[in-house]
Design a protein around this motif. Structure first.
Motif, PDB file in Angstrom:
ATOM      1  N   ALA A 285       0.865  -0.943  -0.034  1.00  0.00           N
ATOM      2  CA  ALA A 285       0.075  -0.112  -0.169  1.00  0.00           C
ATOM      3  C   ALA A 285       0.624   1.254   0.204  1.00  0.00           C
ATOM      4  O   ALA A 285       0.330   2.241  -0.698  1.00  0.00           O
ATOM      5  CB  ALA A 285      -0.888   0.131   1.100  1.00  0.00           C
TER       6      ALA A 285
ATOM      7  N   SER B 274       0.482   3.427  -4.228  1.00  0.00           N
ATOM      8  CA  SER B 274      -0.681   4.019  -3.892  1.00  0.00           C
ATOM      9  C   SER B 274      -1.344   5.118  -4.866  1.00  0.00           C
ATOM     10  O   SER B 274      -2.554   5.521  -4.755  1.00  0.00           O
ATOM     11  CB  SER B 274      -0.519   5.087  -2.709  1.00  0.00           C
ATOM     12  OG  SER B 274       0.661   6.143  -3.075  1.00  0.00           O
ATOM     13  N   GLN B 275      -0.501   5.182  -5.897  1.00  0.00           N
ATOM     14  CA  GLN B 275      -0.919   6.010  -7.248  1.00  0.00           C
ATOM     15  C   GLN B 275      -0.709   5.185  -8.403  1.00  0.00           C
ATOM     16  O   GLN B 275       0.293   4.342  -8.357  1.00  0.00           O
ATOM     17  CB  GLN B 275      -0.253   7.314  -6.948  1.00  0.00           C
ATOM     18  CG  GLN B 275      -0.429   8.228  -5.946  1.00  0.00           C
ATOM     19  CD  GLN B 275      -1.920   8.649  -5.970  1.00  0.00           C
ATOM     20  OE1 GLN B 275      -2.671   8.754  -7.059  1.00  0.00           O
ATOM     21  NE2 GLN B 275      -2.422   9.149  -4.841  1.00  0.00           N
TER      22      GLN B 275
ATOM     23  N   SER C  72      -9.858   2.355  -5.056  1.00  0.00           N
ATOM     24  CA  SER C  72      -8.637   2.706  -4.234  1.00  0.00           C
ATOM     25  C   SER C  72      -7.501   1.840  -4.561  1.00  0.00           C
ATOM     26  O   SER C  72      -7.755   0.684  -4.378  1.00  0.00           O
ATOM     27  CB  SER C  72      -8.737   2.971  -2.892  1.00  0.00           C
ATOM     28  OG  SER C  72      -7.549   3.122  -2.074  1.00  0.00           O
TER      29      SER C  72
ATOM     30  N   SER D 217      -4.720   1.613  -3.092  1.00  0.00           N
ATOM     31  CA  SER D 217      -3.904   1.175  -2.033  1.00  0.00           C
ATOM     32  C   SER D 217      -4.840  -0.099  -1.363  1.00  0.00           C
ATOM     33  O   SER D 217      -4.367  -1.105  -0.861  1.00  0.00           O
ATOM     34  CB  SER D 217      -3.660   2.190  -0.766  1.00  0.00           C
ATOM     35  OG  SER D 217      -4.678   2.894  -0.447  1.00  0.00           O
TER      36      SER D 217
END
Length: 615
Positions: free
Chosen positions: A340, A344-345, A362, A364
């Motif tokens: 994570a 994360s992106q 999401s 993550s």
């Protein structure tokens, strides 16, 4: 579909319609043009979420001369295709209220009769408004063609096709659903802004019309002179379908693309991972079509051959990127927390795509669940094989950290430094050891609020803010009319009554209070006069074995109806009350039968009793 399955679907439809009509404060069709999302800027809202809300202003978009899509009238979109002598509607929003609002707008464009309805999958926000467009009897007679994937109604009406029965965890799932969608929060700058994929769910009666034509893998059909090539495209759900109209160069993908957001490969309410490989391969299947117009069931359409190709390609690339890079780092020994932090992106060219912001899904969260899907909970450190109980560990950690007062003082310093994640983390042990420490709880609530205000992900924002409310000791009261209907006792009864009798009986097994029955060995049979089902439960020393046929030599036999059994399973009545009201009879010792049923936990009456931050 079998006759019994059709009957179950009809019971489900009637039940959900009845319970939805009881919802207070439903939105009228006349009020629908107001933005259902909160679209005013505020320092407590991430500006990207505000921009998304503004894009959810109710509007009918002209995709081409023959295709229009209504965005913002409910949580999901509805698309109108104008044929030679009639209309095709793809998805119908979640309720008759929102469906009627859309239908009124479509009627400003075309007066042709609706000749076809297509459901892209079984989620209610796509099919609950169908009766606003067509009469159910016209579908039953074949005058109107209503299309779904072959498993859609089974998935909607029961859980027989699910890998893990979601009704076993209905209580905790409903509680998590409430946190995720902000059911306890007001709409506004300190509460719900939008749903990430749509503005809001619109409360109102459900108007589902059962399908009369089913798609297995592909279906070629012509409705109102429009050629349709329908293909199964599993992604968010296993029953998802996409619609290609070759003469119109138009592609409708349902939730294969979930709108202007990265998809929810994992949902915070809880679920198995939505298989990313299956998902991006489904997108590859529709990329083969030379589409010039792309209509989604959430968010605004994409127009132009290059734009459509870019949206589809970037979406599938984003899913593959998250999967492949997570697997690559797993093979280097990364655990879920490390994944994570590392992923994360999306890479810049995907991150900046307006259809891939993390409003709903999401990155993550997805990589954490990917780890669990490949390896389960164990990360390889044997320390975790036999950890001390959580409260015991928290007490020992606090002692090492200098005690509650010292930790709270450090948390105050960290809060002043705006180190909100660290504040929330360090106070978790304090609250676990001493849930009545309101100073610690309020400090953590402040930290969670700030994290929520900064969030771009609508689901995470709602969870942060609901947990802050929980920590502050404020009562968790439902603010959302749609959720109030879904979470009502009537909804639970309607859902259970749509199931076969043997499936209802199966719901009791994981509710058995094993500690009370370690010396119990008894069998109870159910005979259901209305459905003809005979089934039963054998309690055998802490285990409840379910029989899908009449059990041998039962100690007690309860004769009742499936409708009464549904109420019993839903906690809406007791066996004693059914007997006293002549809704059930017992062969054998009545007191023994009542004691037998008392060994099973009743469902929760109030989901707000389930707390996640003050345990």
């Amino acid at each position: 579909m079998t006759f019994r399955a059709k009957q179950s679907v009809r019971r489900f439809i009637l039940g959900t319609a009845a319970l939805a009509c009881a919802c207070a404060g439903t939105l009228s069709a006349a009020a629908a043009p107001a933005n259902l999302a909160y679209d005013k800027p505020a320092p407590t809202i991430n500006p990207k979420l505000t921009a998304l809300s503004k894009a959810m202003q109710p509007k009918v978009y002209k995709v081409s001369n023959r295709v229009y899509v209504a965005v913002g009238y409910g949580d999901a979109n509805s698309t109108m295709v104008i044929g030679d002598d009639g209309l095709i509607i793809i998805d119908t929003t979640e309720s008759l209220t929102s469906g009627r609002a859309v239908e009124a707008e479509f009627r400003k464009i075309s007066k042709l009769p609706v000749k076809g309805i297509i459901y892209t999958h079984h989620h209610m926000d796509h099919l609950g408004g169908a009766a606003a467009f067509v009469q159910p009897q016209d579908a039953m007679s074949g005058k109107v063609t209503v299309i779904s994937q072959a498993d859609t109604m089974k998935l909607l009406a029961s859980s027989e096709t699910a890998k893990a029965n979601p009704l076993f965890t209905r209580d905790i799932m409903t509680a998590r659903f409430a946190y995720m969608f902000g059911a306890y929060l007001p709409k506004g700058p300190e509460g719900v802004v939008n749903n990430g994929t749509g503005p809001a769910m619109v409360a109102g009666p459900v108007g589902l019309v059962p399908p009369n034509k089913l798609v297995d893998d592909t279906l070629d059909v012509t409705i109102a002179g429009v050629r349709l090539h329908i293909v199964r495209t599993p992604g968010e759900t296993d029953d998802a379908i996409s619609v290609w109209m070759p003469d119109l160069k138009m592609l409708a993908t349902g939730d294969l693309l979930m709108g202007e957001t990265f998809p929810n490969l994992y949902t915070l309410r809880g679920a198995e991972i939505r298989n990313p490989i299956t998902w991006y391969r489904s997108i590859d299947r529709v990329r083969a079509f030379p589409a010039e117009y792309l209509v989604l069931s959430h968010g605004r359409p994409a127009l132009g051959r290059d734009k459509v190709a870019s949206v589809l390609t970037n979406h599938r690339d984003a899913i593959q990127y998250v999967h492949d890079q997570a697997v690559r780092l797993m093979n280097k020994g990364y655990g879920p927390d490390e994944l994570a932090a590392a992923i994360s992106q999306l890479p810049p060219h995907l991150r900046d795509d307006p259809y891939l912001a993390q409003f709903y899904g999401s990155v993550s969260s997805s990589v954490r669940q990917l780890y669990a899907s490949y390896f389960g909970w164990f990360e390889g450190d044997p320390t975790t094989l036999n950890l001390l109980p959580p409260k015991d560990r928290a007490q020992r950690n606090l002692a090492l950290m200098g005690g509650e007062a010292h930790v709270v003082a450090e948390a105050q310093k960290a809060l002043a430094a705006r180190d909100y994640r660290w504040v929330a983390d360090m106070l978790t042990d304090v609250i676990r050891v001493n849930p009545s420490n309101m100073n610690a709880r309020k400090l953590k609530a402040q930290a969670l609020r700030q994290l929520g205000y900064a969030e771009v992900n609508a689901n995470a924002r709602n969870w942060y803010l609901t947990s802050a409310q929980e920590l502050e000791g404020a009562p968790l009261q439902i603010q959302n009319d749609w959720f109030r209907g879904v979470a009502s006792p009537q909804a639970r009864v309607a859902q259970f009554n749509a199931m076969p009798g043997r499936a209802i009986i199966g719901l009791f097994a994981p509710r058995l209070q094993a500690e009370r029955t370690l010396d119990v060995h008894k069998t109870l049979a159910f005979v259901l006069s209305d459905s003809g089902d005979q089934a039963g439960i054998e309690i055998r020393r802490g285990i409840a074995e379910v029989y899908t046929q009449a059990p041998p030599s039962p100690d007690f036999t309860v004769s009742t109806t499936k409708a009464a059994l549904a109420r019993l399973a839903a906690g809406d009545t007791t066996l004693a009350h059914l007997i006293e009201s002549n809704a059930a009879t017992v062969q054998g010792d009545r007191q023994g039968a009542e004691t037998f049923m008392s060994y099973f936990d009743p469902p929760l009456k109030d989901w707000s009793d389930l707390h996640f931050t003050t345990r």
